[in-house]
Design a protein around this motif. Structure first.
Motif, PDB file in Angstrom:
ATOM      1  N   PHE A 166      -1.976  14.375 -21.856  1.00 45.74           N
ATOM      2  CA  PHE A 166      -0.722  14.758 -22.485  1.00 45.74           C
ATOM      3  C   PHE A 166      -0.575  16.263 -22.487  1.00 45.74           C
ATOM      4  N   THR A 167      -1.642  16.915 -22.828  1.00 46.19           N
ATOM      5  CA  THR A 167      -1.542  18.367 -22.853  1.00 46.19           C
ATOM      6  C   THR A 167      -1.363  18.914 -21.450  1.00 46.19           C
ATOM      7  N   LYS A 169       1.678  23.357 -29.562  1.00 44.88           N
ATOM      8  CA  LYS A 169       1.056  22.367 -28.699  1.00 44.88           C
ATOM      9  C   LYS A 169       0.456  21.233 -29.521  1.00 44.88           C
ATOM     10  N   LEU A 226       2.007  18.853 -20.814  1.00 49.42           N
ATOM     11  CA  LEU A 226       2.673  19.944 -21.513  1.00 49.42           C
ATOM     12  C   LEU A 226       2.631  21.201 -20.673  1.00 49.42           C
ATOM     13  N   ILE A 272      11.391  19.698 -37.321  1.00 50.00           N
ATOM     14  CA  ILE A 272      10.065  19.253 -36.919  1.00 50.00           C
ATOM     15  C   ILE A 272       9.231  18.896 -38.133  1.00 50.00           C
ATOM     16  N   VAL A 323       7.611  15.251 -38.944  1.00 49.00           N
ATOM     17  CA  VAL A 323       6.184  14.998 -39.145  1.00 49.00           C
ATOM     18  C   VAL A 323       5.950  14.379 -40.508  1.00 49.00           C
ATOM     19  N   THR A 325       1.217  20.410 -32.507  1.00 55.29           N
ATOM     20  CA  THR A 325       2.267  19.645 -33.172  1.00 55.29           C
ATOM     21  C   THR A 325       2.861  18.606 -32.236  1.00 55.29           C
ATOM     22  N   LEU A 326       3.093  19.020 -31.012  1.00 59.45           N
ATOM     23  CA  LEU A 326       3.636  18.093 -30.031  1.00 59.45           C
ATOM     24  C   LEU A 326       2.734  16.879 -29.868  1.00 59.45           C
ATOM     25  N   ASP A 327       1.467  17.170 -29.656  1.00 61.86           N
ATOM     26  CA  ASP A 327       0.516  16.098 -29.463  1.00 61.86           C
ATOM     27  C   ASP A 327       0.439  15.204 -30.693  1.00 61.86           C
ATOM     28  N   ARG A 346       7.555  26.083 -25.229  1.00 59.81           N
ATOM     29  CA  ARG A 346       6.987  24.988 -25.999  1.00 59.81           C
ATOM     30  C   ARG A 346       7.949  24.516 -27.068  1.00 59.81           C
ATOM     31  N   LEU A 371      11.521  16.628 -28.059  1.00 59.02           N
ATOM     32  CA  LEU A 371      10.768  15.510 -28.596  1.00 59.02           C
ATOM     33  C   LEU A 371      11.346  15.015 -29.916  1.00 59.02           C
ATOM     34  N   LEU A 377       9.384  20.833 -27.884  1.00 63.41           N
ATOM     35  CA  LEU A 377       9.411  20.214 -29.203  1.00 63.41           C
ATOM     36  C   LEU A 377      10.812  19.754 -29.557  1.00 63.41           C
TER      37      LEU A 377
END
Lengths: 191, 362
Positions: free
Chosen positions: B46-47, A161, B50, B246, B250, A163-165, B222, B229, B226
């Motif tokens: 945002f969460t 979560k 989610l 991922i 990042v 990481t997504l944010d 989740r 995304l 990801l």
């Protein structure tokens, strides 16, 4: 749909405002900075700004702000910007540590026990493959935890979560910064 | 099935080009496609988004075995010896194996006792670690039918466990209707403090495995988000590789921030640039768009002429940030940059002079 379209844009605007505000405060602090100091000021303000857009609701934003505030000079700077008390110190890491330790020890037992049972029933190959894959995932998780600020003590679900944010906010940050940078460069170029 | 997956994927990724940076920001908010925005404070919206997609993603997981299969792969025991780890996570398309699996399952269905199943699932479930999204945990609906079915056909004859798993998988895939209520109950359980998980047919019912399964499904949901995304992760199957992507993403973003701040520092000897402009506009208005907008619209006819436009620049510059939101055509012109951006620009003739006047002001 409109709400969602507006959300990212308003996020960018919020970030930009806070960022510029931070830069201005910083430059008032210190005149005539050399390029490195400028870069540091810019990056710092950007990080603070993007962290503050979350209003300390996510772990990474809190950690980011806390890390920046660790430096004393920055702390004053931070408090000046965010006089509206968004700076919340990181919550009780000790509690989470204890919990994760307990969980870890229980899982160690379980894992050793389970591997025996599995080896008996599933055959050696599958178990080995499984453990290899698990090791891979674990290694990468560790790396991810080191990347995301504040990710160290989190469990899998919250880590994803966060990481997504974090990715979304980073993207906003990069986007706005890039545009500002090219704008600034265009201006200097055209002169 | 393929088209179904594509459709479901498109739902999530409708705006996400991935490669163009200028699009990324705007595309992002499209990804919680079918979900409506809830009334939550903006910091947590945002969460919140989610949370909502997660059950939907879970549903998608159920309905799209391809996606599910792509997420989890069972190691093919025959390949283990060669040490080809990556191949574990690229199962063949599940379409044809599922037929085989169905046949196998149908034949085996009545044969095996559920006791074995419970044993099996508890083993797998308890093996999960903190972030244990390891693909060899197929006792969920998310397991892939293909490699398990293939494995059964060639490998261990005493692999009753695998058949059991496969049976469960077939259950979930074929009887999606049955599963969805399970999912629904689990989803509602996810939002509540205590998780109500209904055991699927032939699965363990003890609390450990149920909890583990719920947890694992959460993680998988989740992870799917990801994957949506991060650009380029959709085709990949297997947690480790996705995690790799991922991590790269990042790291790349963080590096970009560094470079960009360096670029900005280098671009101007003083880092004040549009500060005065922005702050003049900002301090003067609570609702920035409206007041600044009003002033710009009245001043706009003068925009075409060069001249002393310093005060105009201030308003317009800041206003341009807001105009894309309000969608007013005229105000989309702005003077900061000539490239396609948040602040879009109209005529290049003005840009040079305005850049100079605006950005030079201190």
């Amino acid at each position: 749909m409109k709400a969602r379209t507006g959300y990212s844009t308003s996020l960018k605007q919020e970030f930009l405002k806070k960022w510029i505000k931070g830069i201005r405060i910083y430059s008032n602090f210190k005149k005539d900075m050399n390029i490195l100091e400028r870069k540091k000021a810019i990056k710092l303000s950007a990080d603070l700004a993007i962290a503050s857009t979350r209003n300390a609701s996510t772990r990474w934003s809190r950690t980011l702000t806390a890390n920046i505030s660790k430096n004393e000079t920055n702390k004053i700077f931070v408090e000046q910007i965010f006089s509206d008390s968004e700076v919340i110190k990181k919550e009780a890491p000790s509690r989470l540590m204890a919990r994760s330790n307990r969980i870890a020890s229980k899982k160690i037992w379980r894992r050793s026990h389970i591997t025996q049972i599995k080896a008996r029933k599933m055959g050696p190959y599958a178990v080995k493959a499984r453990s290899i894959a698990k090791k891979l995932v674990k290694n990468r998780t560790k790396v991810l935890k080191s990347l995301v600020p504040g990710g160290e003590n989190m469990d899998g679900i919250s880590l994803i979560k966060e990481t997504l944010d974090y990715i979304v906010s980073l993207r906003v940050q990069v986007d706005v910064m890039r545009r500002l940078a090219s704008a600034a460069e265009n201006s200097t170029r055209s002169l | 099935m393929g088209s179904n997956i594509e459709g479901s994927r498109v739902q999530f990724r409708s705006g996400n080009g991935g490669s163009k940076p200028s699009e990324m920001g705007f595309g992002l908010e499209e990804f919680p496609g079918p979900v409506s925005v809830t009334q939550q404070p903006p910091g947590s919206s945002f969460t919140a988004l989610l949370e909502l997609p997660a059950p939907q993603a879970v549903e998608l997981l159920v309905n799209s075995p391809d996606a599910a299969a792509n997420e989890e792969s069972q190691p093919k025991p025959c390949i283990t010896g060669s040490g080809e780890v990556p191949s574990y996570f690229h199962p063949p398309p599940p379409i044809f194996p599922s037929d085989i699996g169905l046949i196998v399952r149908a034949s085996k269905f009545s044969v095996f006792a559920s006791a074995e199943n419970s044993n099996n699932s508890s083993l797998f479930n308890s093996n999960s670690n903190k972030l244990d999204m390891v693909k060899q945990e197929p006792s969920d609906s998310d397991s892939n039918p293909n490699s398990s079915s293939l494995a059964t056909s060639d490998q261990n004859p005493n692999s009753t466990k695998r058949k059991e798993r496969e049976k469960k998988v077939k259950d979930s895939h074929r009887k999606s209707k049955k599963v969805i209520p399970n999912k629904a109950s689990e989803d509602s359980g996810e939002k509540l403090p205590c998780v109500h998980v209904r055991a699927r047919r032939g699965q363990a019912t003890d609390s450990h495995s149920l909890a583990e399964r719920a947890r694992r499904e959460k993680i998988n949901a989740r992870m799917k988000l990801l994957q949506e995304l991060v650009p380029g992760c959709n085709k990949i199957s297997g947690t480790a590789v996705v995690l790799d992507e991922i991590i790269n993403h990042v790291q790349a973003l963080q590096r970009q921030v560094e470079f960009l701040s360096m670029r900005l520092a280098a671009a101007n000897p003083r880092i004040d640039y549009n500060l005065d402009a922005l702050l003049a506009a900002e301090s003067g208005s609570l609702v920035d768009g409206s007041i600044a907008g009003m002033s710009t619209s009245s001043l706009w006819p003068d925009a075409q002429h060069n001249g002393n436009r310093q005060q105009y620049n201030q308003m317009w510059h800041f206003d341009g940030l807001h105009q894309p939101v309000l969608g007013r055509e005229e105000d989309n012109r702005n003077f900061i940059t000539s490239e396609n951006s948040l602040i879009s620009y109209d005529s290049s003739a003005n840009s040079a002079s305005l850049h100079s006047s605006q950005l030079k002001m201190v």
